[in-house]
Design a protein around this motif. Structure first.
Motif, short mmCIF file in Angstrom:
data_model
loop_
_atom_site.label_atom_id
_atom_site.label_comp_id
_atom_site.label_asym_id
_atom_site.label_seq_id
_atom_site.Cartn_x
_atom_site.Cartn_y
_atom_site.Cartn_z
N ALA A 278 2.52 10.61 10.89
CA ALA A 278 2.80 9.11 10.95
C ALA A 278 3.52 9.08 9.53
O ALA A 278 3.52 7.77 8.96
CB ALA A 278 1.44 8.56 10.81
N SER B 63 7.89 -1.55 14.14
CA SER B 63 7.00 -2.09 14.40
C SER B 63 6.29 -2.89 13.08
O SER B 63 7.05 -2.82 12.03
CB SER B 63 5.85 -1.19 14.98
N ASP B 64 5.14 -3.50 13.32
CA ASP B 64 4.23 -4.10 12.16
C ASP B 64 3.92 -2.94 11.27
O ASP B 64 3.96 -3.15 10.20
CB ASP B 64 3.15 -5.01 12.71
N ARG B 65 3.46 -1.88 11.94
CA ARG B 65 3.07 -0.60 10.82
C ARG B 65 4.32 -0.31 10.37
O ARG B 65 3.94 -0.03 8.98
CB ARG B 65 2.34 0.35 12.27
N TRP C 94 -0.75 6.71 5.01
CA TRP C 94 0.60 7.11 5.15
C TRP C 94 1.64 6.59 4.48
O TRP C 94 2.56 7.29 4.06
CB TRP C 94 0.88 6.87 6.83
N SER D 197 -9.77 1.55 9.31
CA SER D 197 -8.90 0.28 9.84
C SER D 197 -7.48 0.31 9.73
O SER D 197 -7.00 1.53 9.23
CB SER D 197 -9.25 -0.81 8.64
N GLU D 198 -7.02 -0.28 10.26
CA GLU D 198 -5.34 -0.30 10.35
C GLU D 198 -4.71 -0.10 8.86
O GLU D 198 -3.77 0.56 8.50
CB GLU D 198 -4.73 -1.36 11.07
N ASN D 199 -5.50 -0.95 7.84
CA ASN D 199 -4.79 -1.14 6.56
C ASN D 199 -4.95 0.29 6.09
O ASN D 199 -4.26 0.61 5.25
CB ASN D 199 -5.59 -2.29 5.88
N GLU D 200 -6.32 0.96 6.32
CA GLU D 200 -6.41 2.38 5.75
C GLU D 200 -5.50 3.25 6.15
O GLU D 200 -5.01 4.01 5.31
CB GLU D 200 -8.03 2.96 5.71
N PHE D 201 -5.03 3.26 7.44
CA PHE D 201 -3.91 4.05 7.98
C PHE D 201 -2.94 3.89 7.55
O PHE D 201 -2.03 4.92 6.97
CB PHE D 201 -3.93 3.80 9.48
N VAL D 202 -2.31 2.66 7.06
CA VAL D 202 -1.15 2.37 6.54
C VAL D 202 -0.91 2.91 5.24
O VAL D 202 -0.06 3.38 4.56
CB VAL D 202 -0.76 0.86 6.35
#
Length: 522
Positions: free
Chosen positions: A113, A121-123, A292, A284-289
């Protein structure tokens, strides 16, 4: 075995039937290209194993012109072999050409990622914003000049003490800078470092799995259902190993910083600043962001530096006149000290050498693929929505219409009243997908070149009284690293050797975090 073959044939047949049913007349012809075969289209026109992508696609310029195309199982590939066209398509039309293909092998099977792989995308925007805040401007990057300066001098010392290991020294320096920046991590000073090794393995797999078109499973995702013992499923083994590596590299340093914060022993870094200011929910998505974003800082700043510096030592051995001119400028302007960032504006030839290194051997020669999100008509050709665009950066860099004697290393091409095209305009990609680590890489390359030339003579290796001519060759992968070669690296004088060794007095070695990271899992 027959069961799996029949399943694959069935899936392929169903796919082709759907494509035929949904076929519609094109409003204009596709860009020119080789005639497709029945059913498989131009499948055999993709680069073959071991063939450099950029060399393969450059042949199309002579055959079909600056823009061409092929179609594989209904997927359109557009090959751009002209810099001006790349600017028009990927910058001026960036609103419609900034997506990435669904790189199934890299993202789903391998778990990568890193920013360059993520679809628009937003990510993507969240990771990009986080990185730009840290390394996205000259002012932001200047905060790390002191870190670069110390690690570059330590690099010189390692070169002095073990010049034959220059490749590993390049990686150690690049890792020391980016791991300190991203995680506040201090590497081992004189031996192999576990996190640098882990990062290097991850970057190897990144370069390997992210070459779109090199893995047939990207074109035919249903191949993933074949059993591992079936011929042609080597990608499964590579996918498993790369997934393990990516998970470890994104997770272990992240957990290291969390542990350091809990113990109150952390250093200021990109990640610690975020974790101190936000309440991050695990999973969470925040932790993923955040995970990476930090990993992408390493990918954007480290491996590019490693590649370019490996080509630098080869260029100096092959083009001694360029080395002589660089050293003459340093001696005349700087005198008996090491060049610094403050000297950069007064070293035009060294700056030209930076530009020429990026041109002579671009870090990502075929660029990462862009994908169109709308149907488009360009120069009378139809480019369908979902087309994959390859920009042949190596071809631009060696275009005789842009550069005289393009195969040669000539920094002076950027000097004088009529300088040639600045390689920064294409070497790091285009538009909204331009490399976020380009400014960090640029300052690192400048300081490394300037200080190496100030204190070392770099030449061809002499064996049994004869000079050995190093060869220009490429390792396979997304990022170009030269094949193994040997060079001679020697201090210019005893005075220069003293300059190098002074770093141990002026900047004593810190205790590394190697033992801490060894006990942390992903």
């Amino acid at each position: 075995m027959m069961h799996w073959v029949m399943l694959l044939i069935g899936l392929l047949t169903a796919y082709l039937v759907i494509r035929l049913i949904t076929f519609k007349k094109l409003p204009a012809p596709l860009p020119p290209g080789p005639p497709p075969k029945p059913i498989i289209g131009n499948l055999k026109d993709l680069p073959q194993n071991g063939e450099p992508d950029w060399e393969h696609w450059l042949k199309y310029k002579k055959l079909y012109g600056p823009i061409s195309s092929i179609t594989v199982l209904g997927q359109t590939f557009v090959i751009v072999n002209d810099h001006k066209l790349a600017v028009e398509l990927l910058e001026q039309r960036s609103k419609w050409t900034s997506d990435r293909p669904e790189m199934f092998f890299a993202t789903e099977m391998s778990g990568c990622a890193i920013l360059g792989m993520i679809r628009y995308s937003d990510r993507f925007r969240a990771i990009r914003r986080a990185m730009n805040k840290e390394i996205g401007s000259k002012v932001a990057v200047s905060r790390f000049h002191g870190l670069h300066a110390v690690e570059t001098r330590r690099f010189l010392l390692r070169l002095l003490e073990a010049p034959e290991d220059f490749r590993s020294h390049i990686r150690k320096e690049a890792g020391a800078v980016t791991l300190k920046l991203a995680y506040g991590y201090t590497v081992e000073s004189h031996k192999r470092d576990p996190l640098v090794d882990l990062a290097d393995v991850s970057m190897y797999y990144f370069s390997l799995v992210c070459r779109y078109g090199a893995w047939l499973v990207d074109v035919i995702p249903s191949l993933r259902y074949l059993p591992s013992w079936c011929p042609g499923t080597e990608f499964k083994r590579v996918g498993e190993k790369s997934k393990e590596s990516f998970a470890s590299f994104s997770g272990r340093p992240y957990n290291f910083v969390k542990q350091q914060l809990s113990q109150g022993t952390h250093s200021r870094s990109f990640l610690s600043n975020i974790l101190e200011s936000q309440d991050i929910e695990p999973g969470s998505e925040n932790e993923f962001v955040i995970k990476w974003s930090a990993a992408s800082i390493y990918a954007g700043g480290a491996d590019t530096t490693v590649s370019t510096m490996a080509w630098f030592f080869l260029a100096m051995a092959l083009y001694p006149e360029a080395q002589r001119k660089g050293q003459e400028e340093i001696d005349r302007v700087i005198g008996d000290r090491l060049p610094t960032f403050a000297d950069r504006d007064n070293l035009p030839y060294i700056n030209a050498m930076v530009k020429e290194l990026f041109r002579w051997q671009p870090v990502v020669p075929t660029n990462l693929p862009h994908v169109t999100t709308y149907d488009d008509i360009y120069q009378g050709y139809f480019i369908p929505k979902g087309s994959i665009i390859f920009a042949n950066i190596w071809g631009f860099a060696h275009d005789p219409d842009l550069f005289q004697d393009p195969m040669a290393f000539k920094p002076e091409r950027y000097l004088g009243e009529n300088p040639e095209l600045d390689s920064h305009k294409f070497s790091f990609g285009y538009g909204r997908r331009i490399c976020p680590g380009r400014l960090m890489a640029d300052v690192a390359i400048y300081l490394n070149i300037a200080q190496c030339l100030a204190v070392f003579n770099i030449g061809k290796k002499v064996i049994d009284g004869k000079e050995v001519e190093p060869q220009v060759g490429y390792q396979p992968g997304l990022i170009t690293h030269p094949k193994e070669y040997d060079v001679s690296i020697k201090p210019r004088s005893s005075m220069h050797e003293e300059l190098i060794r002074a770093v141990e007095i002026e900047h004593p070695w810190e205790k590394s975090h190697a033992d801490d990271i060894a006990n942390i899992t992903a």
